[in-house]
Design a protein around this motif. Structure first.
Motif, mmCIF file in Angstrom:
data_model
loop_
_atom_site.group_PDB
_atom_site.id
_atom_site.type_symbol
_atom_site.label_atom_id
_atom_site.label_comp_id
_atom_site.label_asym_id
_atom_site.label_seq_id
_atom_site.Cartn_x
_atom_site.Cartn_y
_atom_site.Cartn_z
ATOM 1 N N PRO A 194 -8.580 14.828 11.659
ATOM 2 C CA PRO A 194 -8.418 13.386 11.404
ATOM 3 C C PRO A 194 -7.558 13.137 10.168
ATOM 4 C CG PRO A 194 -10.693 13.890 11.945
ATOM 5 C CD PRO A 194 -10.000 15.203 11.785
ATOM 6 N N SER A 195 -6.718 12.156 10.261
ATOM 7 C CA SER A 195 -5.755 11.862 9.200
ATOM 8 C C SER A 195 -6.272 10.732 8.304
ATOM 9 C CB SER A 195 -4.403 11.466 9.797
ATOM 10 O OG SER A 195 -3.904 12.480 10.651
ATOM 11 N N PHE A 196 -5.818 10.772 7.062
ATOM 12 C CA PHE A 196 -6.058 9.665 6.129
ATOM 13 C C PHE A 196 -4.879 8.696 6.237
ATOM 14 C CE2 PHE A 196 -8.619 13.069 4.333
ATOM 15 C CZ PHE A 196 -9.797 12.413 4.005
ATOM 16 N N TRP A 197 -5.148 7.505 6.723
ATOM 17 C CA TRP A 197 -4.078 6.548 6.976
ATOM 18 C C TRP A 197 -3.905 5.541 5.841
ATOM 19 C CZ3 TRP A 197 -0.808 7.578 10.705
ATOM 20 C CH2 TRP A 197 -1.231 8.358 11.782
ATOM 21 N N LEU A 198 -4.892 5.368 5.012
ATOM 22 C CA LEU A 198 -4.824 4.361 3.957
ATOM 23 C C LEU A 198 -4.528 4.947 2.590
ATOM 24 C CD1 LEU A 198 -7.799 2.070 5.058
ATOM 25 C CD2 LEU A 198 -5.366 1.855 5.603
ATOM 26 N N ILE A 199 -4.305 6.255 2.508
ATOM 27 C CA ILE A 199 -3.908 6.917 1.272
ATOM 28 C C ILE A 199 -2.856 7.959 1.629
ATOM 29 C CG2 ILE A 199 -6.090 6.544 0.068
ATOM 30 C CD1 ILE A 199 -6.886 9.381 0.754
ATOM 31 N N GLY A 200 -2.090 8.383 0.632
ATOM 32 C CA GLY A 200 -1.099 9.420 0.868
ATOM 33 C C GLY A 200 0.134 8.898 1.590
ATOM 34 N N ASP A 201 0.905 9.842 2.130
ATOM 35 C CA ASP A 201 2.156 9.487 2.800
ATOM 36 C C ASP A 201 1.939 8.711 4.088
ATOM 37 O OD1 ASP A 201 3.484 10.791 0.778
ATOM 38 O OD2 ASP A 201 3.650 12.690 1.877
ATOM 39 N N ASN A 202 0.812 8.908 4.746
ATOM 40 C CA ASN A 202 0.563 8.185 5.997
ATOM 41 C C ASN A 202 0.371 6.682 5.782
ATOM 42 O OD1 ASN A 202 0.694 10.487 7.596
ATOM 43 N ND2 ASN A 202 -1.482 10.937 7.352
ATOM 44 N N SER A 203 0.148 6.270 4.549
ATOM 45 C CA SER A 203 -0.042 4.843 4.297
ATOM 46 C C SER A 203 1.216 4.044 4.628
ATOM 47 C CB SER A 203 -0.434 4.624 2.837
ATOM 48 O OG SER A 203 0.561 5.133 1.966
ATOM 49 N N LEU A 240 13.193 -12.842 9.419
ATOM 50 C CA LEU A 240 12.327 -11.658 9.405
ATOM 51 C C LEU A 240 12.539 -10.833 8.136
ATOM 52 C CD1 LEU A 240 12.510 -10.396 13.110
ATOM 53 C CD2 LEU A 240 10.561 -11.439 11.962
ATOM 54 N N PHE A 241 13.779 -10.730 7.697
ATOM 55 C CA PHE A 241 14.063 -9.964 6.478
ATOM 56 C C PHE A 241 13.384 -10.595 5.268
ATOM 57 C CE2 PHE A 241 16.657 -9.435 2.666
ATOM 58 C CZ PHE A 241 16.677 -8.056 2.544
ATOM 59 N N LEU A 242 13.523 -11.902 5.120
ATOM 60 C CA LEU A 242 12.928 -12.580 3.967
ATOM 61 C C LEU A 242 11.412 -12.515 4.020
ATOM 62 C CD1 LEU A 242 15.246 -15.712 3.713
ATOM 63 C CD2 LEU A 242 15.310 -13.641 2.331
ATOM 64 N N TRP A 243 10.826 -12.728 5.187
ATOM 65 C CA TRP A 243 9.374 -12.661 5.306
ATOM 66 C C TRP A 243 8.851 -11.267 5.003
ATOM 67 C CZ3 TRP A 243 7.984 -15.801 10.360
ATOM 68 C CH2 TRP A 243 8.170 -17.165 10.094
ATOM 69 N N THR A 244 9.501 -10.247 5.538
ATOM 70 C CA THR A 244 9.007 -8.884 5.374
ATOM 71 C C THR A 244 9.203 -8.390 3.953
ATOM 72 O OG1 THR A 244 9.601 -8.473 7.690
ATOM 73 C CG2 THR A 244 9.121 -6.560 6.333
ATOM 74 N N PHE A 245 10.340 -8.704 3.352
ATOM 75 C CA PHE A 245 10.610 -8.236 1.990
ATOM 76 C C PHE A 245 9.657 -8.868 0.990
ATOM 77 C CE2 PHE A 245 12.953 -6.909 -1.678
ATOM 78 C CZ PHE A 245 13.727 -5.848 -1.252
ATOM 79 N N ASN A 246 9.237 -10.093 1.253
ATOM 80 C CA ASN A 246 8.325 -10.798 0.339
ATOM 81 C C ASN A 246 6.862 -10.678 0.741
ATOM 82 O OD1 ASN A 246 10.058 -11.900 -1.645
ATOM 83 N ND2 ASN A 246 10.751 -13.439 -0.188
ATOM 84 N N ASP A 247 6.564 -9.913 1.775
ATOM 85 C CA ASP A 247 5.199 -9.874 2.292
ATOM 86 C C ASP A 247 4.246 -9.299 1.244
ATOM 87 O OD1 ASP A 247 3.029 -10.053 3.909
ATOM 88 O OD2 ASP A 247 3.556 -8.360 5.197
ATOM 89 N N PHE A 248 3.245 -10.079 0.918
ATOM 90 C CA PHE A 248 2.223 -9.649 -0.036
ATOM 91 C C PHE A 248 0.857 -9.505 0.621
ATOM 92 C CE2 PHE A 248 -1.215 -10.859 -2.935
ATOM 93 C CZ PHE A 248 -1.074 -9.891 -3.913
ATOM 94 N N VAL A 260 -4.199 -6.771 1.506
ATOM 95 C CA VAL A 260 -5.437 -6.689 2.276
ATOM 96 C C VAL A 260 -5.651 -5.273 2.799
ATOM 97 C CG1 VAL A 260 -6.682 -7.607 4.275
ATOM 98 C CG2 VAL A 260 -5.274 -9.116 2.881
ATOM 99 N N LEU A 261 -4.563 -4.587 3.132
ATOM 100 C CA LEU A 261 -4.680 -3.257 3.715
ATOM 101 C C LEU A 261 -5.093 -2.212 2.681
ATOM 102 C CD1 LEU A 261 -4.248 -2.006 6.542
ATOM 103 C CD2 LEU A 261 -1.950 -1.394 5.811
ATOM 104 N N PHE A 262 -4.552 -2.282 1.471
ATOM 105 C CA PHE A 262 -4.795 -1.249 0.470
ATOM 106 C C PHE A 262 -5.547 -1.748 -0.757
ATOM 107 C CE2 PHE A 262 -0.608 -0.179 2.419
ATOM 108 C CZ PHE A 262 -1.048 0.886 3.171
ATOM 109 N N GLY A 263 -5.613 -3.029 -0.972
ATOM 110 C CA GLY A 263 -6.239 -3.548 -2.176
ATOM 111 C C GLY A 263 -5.245 -3.647 -3.318
ATOM 112 N N TYR A 319 2.769 -7.815 -8.655
ATOM 113 C CA TYR A 319 1.405 -8.302 -8.896
ATOM 114 C C TYR A 319 0.666 -7.374 -9.858
ATOM 115 C CZ TYR A 319 -3.553 -9.026 -8.010
ATOM 116 O OH TYR A 319 -4.911 -9.208 -8.162
ATOM 117 N N GLN A 320 0.788 -6.082 -9.659
ATOM 118 C CA GLN A 320 0.131 -5.142 -10.566
ATOM 119 C C GLN A 320 0.705 -5.223 -11.971
ATOM 120 O OE1 GLN A 320 0.708 -1.400 -8.585
ATOM 121 N NE2 GLN A 320 -1.022 -1.679 -7.185
#
Length: 328
Positions: free
Chosen positions: A180-189, A254-262, A267-270, A285-286
């Motif tokens: 099983p893979s870790f999808w929310l950490i590492g390169d798979n994120s 789509l470019f503007l929405w995706t580039f600015n997506d927060f 929500v996915l990673f915190g 943000y950080q």
């Protein structure tokens, strides 16, 4: 003795002269009514977007940290110091920002390309009438209609390492992975973030392309079929050239929405996104709300705004030249 009464001359006014002021007043009211109706929206736009933007630009020239958060106007003036720190790619802050920028560029190009490709393919497939087409259209639009937080939280559960649906399908059922893979950490994120972004973004492309296909005359396809053109030739010679104006606007949005997506990465990673999925929106943000360095974070935001303005201007210039060349 006879007396003659002097009568005052009767003033006669033409009906047109009396109606002229009324017509002028009514015309002024009709012309000013749309602007009056737009005034509340313009004021709200000013309060919600423009005023914070101006304040953010002003904050980027100050050394605004947690020590001045109660009264940020008293923060020391730093000039271009925050911008120098942000673009100093040999220092840790600039190096991290450059890495985040490159990750965001790669993520945006892949996401926009896949969203456009899947959306266009689905729209072309749904162009012909068949039984159940309305149901499929409704199902295709479900990811776009769902609230972002509800949809992304569902994907968080699906990407869980021990009991997630993704590992259950890939590892337990299809045996495509050794463990099983870790999808929310590492390169798979990065791939997890890309999957969620494409899943919730391609229905918008499908919706826009479907609307654009309605303006293509069916006689063109019939004539091409009579001439012996196959499906791929019709798509290449008729569909894609006819959809060029629609695709130009679609790709930019789509470019503007995706580039600015927060919302999606947050929500996915915190708060702490993995390095492989460190998008620039979460990085800013950080830099602002985690390290409490609002001056540097504001400078990064201004740099991001300038970059998007330059890209948008160049894109519009190139597409307008392409349209003029096509018209000639």
């Amino acid at each position: 003795m006879t007396t003659t009464a002097l009568k005052e001359p009767v003033r006669t006014t033409s009906p047109g002269a009396a109606r002229a002021p009324r017509r002028r007043t009514g015309r002024i009211r009709r012309l000013s009514l749309p602007y009056l109706l737009l005034l509340p929206a313009l004021l709200l736009e000013l309060l919600v977007h423009l005023v914070p933007m101006v304040i953010g630009i002003a904050m980027s020239f100050k050394e605004l940290t947690q020590f001045y958060i109660r009264d940020w106007s008293n923060a020391p003036w730093s000039g271009l110091g925050n911008y120098r720190v942000s673009v100093d790619f040999d220092a840790p802050v600039g190096e991290a920002l450059l890495h985040s920028f490159l990750v965001t560029v790669g993520f945006t190009l892949l996401s926009v390309g896949l969203c456009w490709l899947i959306g266009t393919a689905a729209a072309v497939f749904m162009q012909d009438a068949f039984r159940g087409r309305g149901l499929l259209r409704a199902l295709f639009l479900v990811p776009y209609a769902l609230p972002v937080y509800a949809a992304v939280i569902t994907w968080v559960f699906m990407f869980q390492h021990d009991n997630g649906l993704v590992n259950h399908v890939l590892h337990d059922q299809l045996h495509l992975t050794g463990k099983p893979s870790f999808w929310l950490i590492g390169d798979n994120s990065f791939y997890a973030l890309l999957t969620v972004s494409v899943w919730k973004g391609w229905p918008f492309a499908f919706l826009i392309v479907t609307a654009g296909l309605q303006n293509i005359p069916g006689e063109l396809y019939e004539a091409a079929a009579l001439d012996g053109a196959g499906m791929w030739q019709r798509i290449r010679r008729i569909t894609l050239p006819s959809l060029r104006p629609v695709n130009q606007v679609l790709v930019l949005v789509l470019f503007l929405w995706t580039f600015n997506d927060f919302n999606t990465p947050f929500v996915l990673f915190g708060r702490a996104a993995p390095e492989a999925a460190d998008l620039i929106s979460v990085h800013i943000y950080q830099a602002s709300f985690v390290t409490w360095n609002f001056g540097t974070g504001s400078a990064m935001s201004v740099l991001l705004l300038l970059f998007l303005l330059v890209v948008t201007g160049v894109y519009l210039l190139l597409t307008s030249r392409g349209r003029r060349a096509a018209d000639v």
